[in-house]
Design an enzyme around this catalytic site. Structure first.
Site, short mmCIF file in Angstrom:
data_model
loop_
_atom_site.label_atom_id
_atom_site.label_comp_id
_atom_site.label_asym_id
_atom_site.label_seq_id
_atom_site.Cartn_x
_atom_site.Cartn_y
_atom_site.Cartn_z
N TYR A 198 -6.43 11.10 4.55
CA TYR A 198 -5.05 11.34 4.14
C TYR A 198 -5.04 12.17 2.85
O TYR A 198 -6.09 12.57 2.34
CB TYR A 198 -4.32 10.01 3.94
CG TYR A 198 -3.64 9.46 5.18
CD1 TYR A 198 -4.21 9.61 6.44
CD2 TYR A 198 -2.43 8.79 5.09
CE1 TYR A 198 -3.60 9.09 7.57
CE2 TYR A 198 -1.80 8.26 6.22
CZ TYR A 198 -2.39 8.42 7.45
OH TYR A 198 -1.77 7.91 8.58
N GLY A 244 -8.38 -7.43 9.02
CA GLY A 244 -7.18 -6.83 9.58
C GLY A 244 -6.89 -7.47 10.92
O GLY A 244 -6.09 -8.40 11.04
N ARG A 245 -7.60 -7.01 11.94
CA ARG A 245 -7.36 -7.53 13.30
C ARG A 245 -7.73 -9.00 13.43
O ARG A 245 -7.15 -9.72 14.24
CB ARG A 245 -8.15 -6.68 14.29
CG ARG A 245 -7.66 -5.23 14.38
CD ARG A 245 -8.65 -4.32 15.08
NE ARG A 245 -9.91 -4.28 14.37
CZ ARG A 245 -11.01 -3.70 14.84
NH1 ARG A 245 -10.98 -3.10 16.02
NH2 ARG A 245 -12.12 -3.70 14.13
N ALA A 289 -6.32 -15.92 32.17
CA ALA A 289 -4.93 -16.28 32.43
C ALA A 289 -4.78 -17.79 32.61
O ALA A 289 -3.89 -18.42 32.03
CB ALA A 289 -4.41 -15.54 33.67
N GLN A 292 0.85 -1.18 0.00
CA GLN A 292 0.00 0.00 0.00
C GLN A 292 0.89 1.24 0.00
O GLN A 292 1.84 1.33 0.79
CB GLN A 292 -0.93 0.05 1.22
CG GLN A 292 -1.89 1.24 1.12
CD GLN A 292 -2.80 1.40 2.31
OE1 GLN A 292 -2.34 1.73 3.40
NE2 GLN A 292 -4.11 1.22 2.11
N CYS A 336 -3.03 -4.04 19.45
CA CYS A 336 -2.72 -3.85 18.02
C CYS A 336 -2.61 -2.35 17.75
O CYS A 336 -1.52 -1.80 17.68
CB CYS A 336 -3.75 -4.54 17.15
SG CYS A 336 -5.47 -4.19 17.56
#
Length: 644
Positions: A177, A320-321, A394, A105, A351
Site C-alpha cells: 500500500y 486474524g482468521r 454437515a 488501523q 472470510c
C-alpha cells in the site's frame, strides 16, 4: 491452566497502554460496515465478540482517512470527517464495555494498488511507477504538498479516534500500500527528501508517527510492516531492519511483522499450504533489531504461538482468521480448555473469499462469524428427538448445535470413525487443521449428551428412525466414475478417496481430474516421492478454488515437479497408463497407478427411499449438492437451528 501457555496470558505494556494478555486481533477487512463507510451494528457486534472472548487488543480493518486521491473503498471504514465519530464512539464504547481495548488501523491509501475501475485519473504513488492492476497504467508521484496533506489527514483521523476513547492507532505499512510504496526502492524513485536513502524513504511515515505523537502525547502507535515482500525485486529483510530501526527512533511503540505484498498475495492471506507460523521469521528478524515489542503473525495455532513466545521470537501473537473461527480463543485458554478452541482450517473461503467477492466476511467453520446479531444457539422451547444420519461435517455440526439447543440427538455413521469425507481428505500434512476440526467435533460431542453410533449403516426401514421427531440426512457424496472410458475399472485404477486412505500406489501416478481434490492429492503424493502428473480437460486446474489459495498450490505443484496436462481429455486407461486427446492429437502418459478424481455426485439413495415411504426428512450437505466444507458446516448449523 498448564504452565506452557502462561506466557500467552501474561500482561504487557505498550507505551502507556496496559494489555491483559499477549493476543491481539490483526486488522482484516470485513465488509460489514455501512455503504457510507461507517461502523454498522453488525460490524460492532463482530468486533465486540472477539473482545469479549478475551482478546487483549482488537485492531479494526484499515480505515481510509481521505478521499482526495482515490475513490472510497466501499468495504473499508471511512474516517474522513467528524461524520464518522458517532459510529466510532459506539464501537469503542462497545469494546470497552466487555473489558477490551481497541485500535483503529489507518491507511493514507492504496496508491498504485488501488482499484483502477474506481479511478477517474491515474493512481498516486511515491513515484511514477506502473499500477499493480495494469502495468500499462502509470501511477503519478505525489507532490510535496500532497504528501504533507496526507500526513495531516492521518493525524486528523488519529485525533478523532482518540477523542472517542480509542486506545491506540495502527498504521498500515505493508502489502505494498502507499506507505509501503514510499518505503520500498522498487516503487520509490524520488530524488527529494522523501526518496533515496532509507532515512528519506521513511520520512513520510516518520512524519505521520511524529505528527500523531505531537497531537496526542503518549498515545500508542503501532505499524504493520512487510519484512520480506516475497517477490523478485521486492524489499528483503536486510532493508526492512533498517526501516524498523528508523520507525523505532520516530517513536512507534509496536511493530506487527509479516511478509508479502500484492505481488505475493498468498502471503497476505496465507492458505494451509504455507503451514504453521509461515511468517514467524519476520518477527524473529525484527526482534533482534529493535527494542520495542514485536508481534508475530501468519498461521499461528496454539502450539505454534506458544513456541514463538517461549523461543523469544516475538513479544505478542497476532491472530486474524483464528479469532474469526473462535472468538473465545483466549477465554478458553484462560479457563484451561485449550482443546475447546475451534481450529481455523485456513481455507480463506468465506472470510477473505467473502470480502473479495463483494460480500461480507463469514467463516467456514464458525457459522456465527459476522452474523453475531442474528445467529445464536438458544435453548428450544420443545425438546425433540432428532436422528442424524451421517457423521461428516454437515452431520457433526448439526448434532453439535441440536444438542446445545436441548434436543435429544442420535448420530449414525456407517464407518467406524467420524469425519466422513474430511477424514481421508485431511491426510496431507498441509491439511492438518482440517483433521483437527474432526477432533474438535469429537470433543464437543463427547462432552454432550449426543449418542454417537459408529459402524451403523442406516437403511430406509431401520427401526432407529422410528419415533424420531426430526430426521436429518447428511450421507454425503459418491465418486463420479465415467463409465464410458475404457479401462477406468481396471486393476491399476484407484479412486481418490482410496488413495488418501492408503491404497497401494505405484511410483508413477497419473491423477485423472484436476479439481481441488485431485490437485491436493497430487501435491501430497509428489511430496511423498511419487512421480505425479495431472490430466485435466479444462484449460486450468483447480478452477473450483479461491484464486489466492491457487497461487500457492500452483507454485507448490511446480516445486514438487508435478506435470500438468491441461486441455487433455482421458479417452482410455491401460495397464501402461492413460491415453488422452488434446488439440494437438492423441497422447500416452505412462503410469503405474491412475487416480480417478473426476468429481462426485450427491448420494441421494437414503433420502429418496425415505421420502418414497412418506417419511419427512431434511437432507443437507453433499447429499443435496456437493460443495465446499464450509457450506456443509453452515448447512448443518442452519438445519439444527430450524428444528421446532
Amino acid at each position: 491452566m498448564t504452565s506452557e501457555y502462561e506466557r500467552i496470558l501474561e500482561p504487557i505494556t505498550l507505551g502507556n497502554l496496559e494489555l491483559s494478555n499477549r493476543v491481539i486481533m490483526l486488522p482484516m477487512g470485513s465488509g460489514l460496515g455501512t455503504p457510507e463507510g461507517l461502523f454498522s451494528d453488525r460490524e460492532i457486534a463482530y468486533y465486540t465478540e472477539r473482545a469479549a472472548g478475551g482478546t487483549a487488543l482488537v485492531i479494526t480493518a484499515a480505515c481510509q482517512i481521505s478521499d482526495e486521491f482515490e475513490a472510497p473503498n466501499p468495504h473499508l471504514p471511512a474516517l474522513f470527517s467528524d461524520a464518522a465519530l458517532p459510529s466510532m464512539k459506539k464501537l469503542v464504547d462497545s469494546i470497552h464495555s466487555v473489558g477490551g481495548k481497541l485500535s483503529f488501523q489507518l491507511t493514507p491509501g492504496q496508491g498504485r494498488n488501488a482499484d483502477l475501475s474506481d479511478l477517474k485519473e491515474a493512481p498516486v504513488s511515491a513515484s511514477a511507477v506502473p499500477a499493480f492492476g495494469d502495468p500499462n497504467v502509470m501511477s503519478r508521484g505525489l507532490e510535496i504538498d500532497e504528501i504533507h496533506l496526507l500526513v495531516q489527514r492521518m493525524v486528523e483521523a488519529s485525533v478523532r479516534a482518540a477523542s472517542v476513547g480509542a486506545d491506540a492507532i495502527d498504521i498500515h505499512g505493508h502489502t505494498g500500500y502507499l506507505v509501503d510504496q514510499f518505503l520500498s526502492k522498487q516503487w520509490n524513485h524520488r530524488e527529494d527528501e522523501y526518496g533515496g536513502s532509507t532515512e528519506n524513504r521513511c520520512r513520510f511515515v516518520v512524519e505521520i508517527i511524529q505528527g500523531i505523537k505531537q497531537a496526542i502525547p503518549g498515545f500508542p502507535v503501532s505499524i504493520r510492516l512487510s519484512v520480506d515482500q516475497r517477490f523478485e525485486g521486492g524489499r528483503t529483510a536486510e532493508e526492512s531492519v533498517k526501516i524498523a530501526q528508523e520507525l523505532e527512533r520516530a517513536g512507534v511503540d509496536l511493530i506487527l511483522a509479516d511478509d508479502g505484498s500484492y505481488e505475493a498475495m498468498d502471503y497476505v492471506f496465507p492458505p494451509y499450504y504455507l503451514g504453521d507460523g509461515c511468517m514467524v521469521s519476520a518477527a524473529r528478524i525484527l526482534k533482534d533489531a529493535v527494542s520495542i515489542p514485536v508481534v508475530a503473525c501468519g498461521n499461528l495455532d496454539l502450539a505454534t504461538a506458544t513456541d514463538v513466545l517461549a523461543a523469544g521470537d516475538a513479544d505478542l501473537i497476532g491472530l486474524g482468521r483464528g479469532l474469526i473461527a473462535d472468538p473465545q480463543w483466549v477465554a478458553k485458554l484462560s479457563a484451561g480448555r485449550p482443546g475447546d478452541i475451534r481450529p481455523c482450517i485456513r481455507c480463506n473461503a468465506m472470510c477473505i473469499g467473502g470480502v473479495l467477492a463483494g460480500d461480507s466476511l463469514g467463516c467456514a467453520v464458525n457459522p456465527e462469524a459476522g452474523r453475531e446479531l442474528d445467529r445464536r444457539i438458544v435453548k428450544a422451547d420443545n425438546a425433540r428427538k432428532v436422528a442424524i444420519v451421517g457423521g461428516g461435517p454437515a452431520g457433526l455440526e448439526a448434532a453439535r448445535v441440536a444438542s446445545e439447543e436441548g434436543h435429544q440427538v442420535d448420530l449414525y455413521e456407517r464407518a467406524d470413525k467420524l469425519g466422513g469425507v474430511l477424514l481421508p481428505a485431511a491426510t496431507p500434512d498441509f491439511k492438518r487443521e482440517l483433521f483437527r476440526m474432526i477432533g474438535w467435533w469429537e470433543g464437543q460431542l463427547e462432552d454432550s449428551p449426543v449418542n454417537v453410533h459408529l459402524s451403523h449403516d442406516v437403511s430406509p426401514d431401520d427401526q432407529v428412525l422410528e419415533g424420531a421427531d426430526h430426521i436429518i440426512v447428511a450421507t454425503g457424496s459418491k465418486p463420479l466414475v465415467p463409465g464410458a472410458i475404457p479401462g477406468i475399472d481396471g486393476p491399476n485404477v484407484v479412486e481418490v478417496i482410496e488413495a488418501h486412505e492408503g491404497a497401494p500406489l505405484g511410483r508413477r501416478v497419473v491423477v485423472a481430474g484436476g479439481g481441488l481434490s485431485g490437485a491436493d492429492l497430487a501435491l501430497e503424493l509428489a511430496e511423498a516421492g511419487h512421480a505425479v502428473s495431472i490430466v485435466e480437460m479444462a484449460d486450468d486446474i483447480a478452477r473450483d478454488m479461491l484464486a489466492i489459495n491457487r497461487i500457492t498450490l500452483l507454485r507448490e505443484l511446480d516445486r514438487a515437479n508435478v506435470t500438468l496436462y491441461t486441455g487433455h481429455r482421458v479417452t482410455s486407461v491401460t495397464a501402461d497408463g492413460v491415453t488422452t486427446t488434446a488439440v494437438d492429437g492423441e497422447h500416452t502418459i505412462p503410469a503405474d497407478t491412475v487416480i480417478s478424481a473426476f468429481g462426485v455426485l450427491p448420494n441421494v439413495s437414503l433420502t429418496k427411499a425415505l421420502e418414497d415411504r412418506g417419511i419427512e426428512v431434511q437432507a443437507i450437505g453433499d447429499c443435496v449438492q456437493p460443495a465446499k466444507v464450509g457450506e456443509a458446516i453452515h448447512a448443518g448449523y442452519l438445519a439444527a437451528s430450524s428444528i421446532i
